[in-house]
Design a protein around this motif. Structure first.
Motif, mmCIF file in Angstrom:
data_model
loop_
_atom_site.group_PDB
_atom_site.id
_atom_site.type_symbol
_atom_site.label_atom_id
_atom_site.label_comp_id
_atom_site.label_asym_id
_atom_site.label_seq_id
_atom_site.Cartn_x
_atom_site.Cartn_y
_atom_site.Cartn_z
ATOM 1 N N ILE A 233 30.630 65.408 46.990
ATOM 2 C CA ILE A 233 30.440 65.205 48.198
ATOM 3 C C ILE A 233 30.638 63.854 48.967
ATOM 4 O O ILE A 233 29.586 62.625 49.013
ATOM 5 N N GLU A 234 31.662 63.915 50.346
ATOM 6 C CA GLU A 234 32.201 62.347 50.786
ATOM 7 C C GLU A 234 31.680 63.571 52.635
ATOM 8 O O GLU A 234 31.718 64.447 52.682
ATOM 9 N N CYS A 235 31.162 61.795 53.493
ATOM 10 C CA CYS A 235 31.600 62.721 54.243
ATOM 11 C C CYS A 235 32.115 61.628 55.029
ATOM 12 O O CYS A 235 31.794 59.478 55.209
ATOM 13 N N ALA A 236 32.783 61.121 56.061
ATOM 14 C CA ALA A 236 33.538 59.949 56.817
ATOM 15 C C ALA A 236 32.726 60.059 58.402
ATOM 16 O O ALA A 236 32.070 60.905 59.139
ATOM 17 N N VAL A 237 32.384 59.132 58.789
ATOM 18 C CA VAL A 237 31.345 58.696 60.162
ATOM 19 C C VAL A 237 31.963 57.712 60.722
ATOM 20 O O VAL A 237 33.137 57.293 60.279
ATOM 21 N N ASP A 242 26.722 55.943 68.771
ATOM 22 C CA ASP A 242 26.154 56.929 68.604
ATOM 23 C C ASP A 242 27.288 57.886 67.044
ATOM 24 O O ASP A 242 27.830 58.389 68.001
ATOM 25 N N PRO A 243 27.847 57.078 66.420
ATOM 26 C CA PRO A 243 28.184 58.111 65.081
ATOM 27 C C PRO A 243 28.155 58.900 65.126
ATOM 28 O O PRO A 243 27.084 59.646 65.631
ATOM 29 N N GLN A 244 29.473 59.991 65.002
ATOM 30 C CA GLN A 244 29.402 61.088 65.016
ATOM 31 C C GLN A 244 29.853 61.343 63.260
ATOM 32 O O GLN A 244 31.221 60.118 62.671
ATOM 33 N N ALA A 245 29.695 62.443 62.203
ATOM 34 C CA ALA A 245 29.703 62.914 60.844
ATOM 35 C C ALA A 245 31.093 63.809 61.096
ATOM 36 O O ALA A 245 30.963 64.793 61.714
ATOM 37 N N GLY A 304 32.294 51.307 63.756
ATOM 38 C CA GLY A 304 33.459 51.711 63.105
ATOM 39 C C GLY A 304 33.552 52.551 62.646
ATOM 40 O O GLY A 304 33.971 54.256 62.813
ATOM 41 N N LEU A 305 33.685 52.388 61.471
ATOM 42 C CA LEU A 305 34.107 53.422 60.382
ATOM 43 C C LEU A 305 33.386 53.217 59.440
ATOM 44 O O LEU A 305 32.790 52.042 58.849
ATOM 45 N N ALA A 306 32.909 54.757 58.277
ATOM 46 C CA ALA A 306 32.689 53.941 57.464
ATOM 47 C C ALA A 306 32.770 55.367 56.013
ATOM 48 O O ALA A 306 32.281 56.716 56.811
ATOM 49 N N ARG A 307 32.483 55.821 55.215
ATOM 50 C CA ARG A 307 32.261 56.522 54.013
ATOM 51 C C ARG A 307 31.715 56.897 52.870
ATOM 52 O O ARG A 307 31.589 55.444 52.351
ATOM 53 N N VAL A 308 30.744 57.523 53.110
ATOM 54 C CA VAL A 308 29.786 57.699 52.583
ATOM 55 C C VAL A 308 29.453 59.127 51.549
ATOM 56 O O VAL A 308 30.334 59.798 51.513
ATOM 57 N N ASP A 309 29.375 58.936 50.462
ATOM 58 C CA ASP A 309 29.165 59.327 49.105
ATOM 59 C C ASP A 309 28.241 59.812 48.255
ATOM 60 O O ASP A 309 27.631 59.096 48.262
#
Ligand code: ATP
Ligand code: MG
Ligand code: MG
Ligand code: MG
Length: 366
Positions: A233-237, A242-245, A304-309
């Motif tokens: 499962i992955e989630c984009a931040v 104040d990061p949003q998922a 900015g951005l990141a993808r958490v796996d």
């Protein structure tokens, strides 16, 4: 006038080709009314190419029919305050000088996602999309990443690491340690890469030796993890302070021939796996995933951005963090834009936001 966006892509890493695909998708989605794109390709050997040559690095289909900037134009491009030879692209006339407003380093892997280009852009005092030096470096190195996750109490799988030099000089000791502390099956990975390049699943001593030899081609540091039976499962931040998922997505396996998500399964359109958004999981788990994704982002000091796996263990239902990617794939088949699209933000809007965040972060530093 239009914002001048320097799009840096290609690069010296094992993910060069993925970067070209990401860059193509970004160029096609950037709003031509708002942005002028100045393409800056880095060849595999590390040469920085001028705009005309840079356009030619991309698959021809990617050049918009009404290009944001003319493929023929080859003016001098100066990145920020830097003006030494290596970063100045001399045009045909060698005189015109054009500054960029923001840089989008669509580079994956080493010399791109690892803080090196970010450091260069900091020195140049120019806004850029994505994570800074620290987050990029920590997110790229799976050993540093795991240490930070563990320090803030984020659950991760069992692993060990060692240097290539140890493997080369004392192979039997390394093998013994792996068999004793991790066992089979296990995953062998170069510490610094992505797109599953150099990643192998080993099931016995012979395949472990082959896997170690393979990983050692890519990095001087090697990670070995217990192989878990998991849902992926992955989630984009997205955000700075104040990061949003996003809603999570899941790689659903359609065909058991996909043993794991290797390079071919990710980019080869084998039909063995499908990225499903939103992931078919309970609302409570969605919240847990989103919270953990934001904690992981904070743990590395992301921007900015990141993808958490994630790994969701099939045996215990435990949710673990596999890794964070600070410049996730942005290709036509990539999860990051798909998860935001499923969350109500289409790709052009997502790119607008990323550029805004880059400018915001630059102002905050001042
Ligand atoms: P990317 O940056 O493209 O996401 P990567 O090269 O950083 O990939 P990982 O995400 O760490 O590599 O691993 C690649 C894939 O290998 C995972 O998506 C998963 O399919 C499989 N895998 C890796 N580690 C494990 C593990 N410990 N147990 C089970 N599967 C694993
Ligand atoms: Mg990765
Ligand atoms: Mg990656
Ligand atoms: Mg991954």
């Amino acid at each position: 006038g239009k914002l001048r966006v320097g799009l840096i892509f290609g690069g010296r890493s094992g993910e060069h080709e993925v970067s070209l695909r990401s860059a193509r998708a970004v160029i096609q989605a950037l709003d031509g009314e708002r942005y002028e794109v100045i393409p800056i390709a880095i060849a595999k050997d590390g040469r920085w190419l001028p705009p005309a040559e840079s356009w030619r690095m991309l698959p021809s289909a990617s050049i918009p029919s009404t290009p944001h900037s003319s493929p023929e134009r080859d003016a001098v491009t100066i990145i920020g305050d830097l003006n030494w030879q290596g970063l100045v692209h001399l045009g045909e006339d060698g005189t015109r000088v054009e500054r960029l407003d923001v840089v989008f380093p669509v580079l994956h892997g080493t010399y791109g996602e690892d803080g090196t280009i970010q450091g260069l852009l900091e020195m140049a005092n120019i806004p850029y999309v994505g994570c800074g030096v620290l987050a990029s470096a920590c997110g790229m190195d799976k050993v540093a990443m795991k240490s930070l996750f563990r320090a803030v109490g984020l659950p991760i799988c069992r692993y060990l690491w060692f240097l290539r030099a140890e493997w080369e000089t004392k192979p039997s000791e390394v093998i013994k340690r792996i068999e004793h502390e991790i066992g089979f099956p296990c995953f062998v990975k170069p510490a610094n890469l992505g797109s599953s390049v150099g990643v192998t699943r080993a099931t016995d001593r012979a395949s472990l030796e082959a896997a170690l030899t393979e990983a050692a081609l890519y990095d001087r540091k090697i990670v070995v993890e217990e192989a878990l039976d998991v849902r992926e499962i992955e989630c984009a931040v997205l955000g700075n302070e104040d990061p949003q998922a996003s809603l999570p997505g899941e790689y659903v396996v359609l065909d058991r021939r996909a043993e794991f998500l290797d390079y071919t399964e990710k980019y080869g359109q084998t039909g063995h796996v499908e990225f499903v958004t939103p992931a078919p999981v309970a609302a409570e788990l969605v919240r847990e995933i989103q919270q953990m994704a934001c904690r992981a982002f904070r743990a590395i000091d992301g921007a900015g951005l990141a993808r958490v796996d994630f790994f969701l263990r099939r045996d215990t239902d435990e949710l673990l963090i596999n890794e964070i990617n600070t410049m996730p794939g942005l290709t036509d088949v990539s999860g990051y834009p798909k998860m935001w699209a499923a969350s109500g933000l289409d790709f052009p809007q997502l790119l607008d936001r990323l550029i805004e965040l880059a400018l915001e972060r630059h102002r905050d530093k001042a």
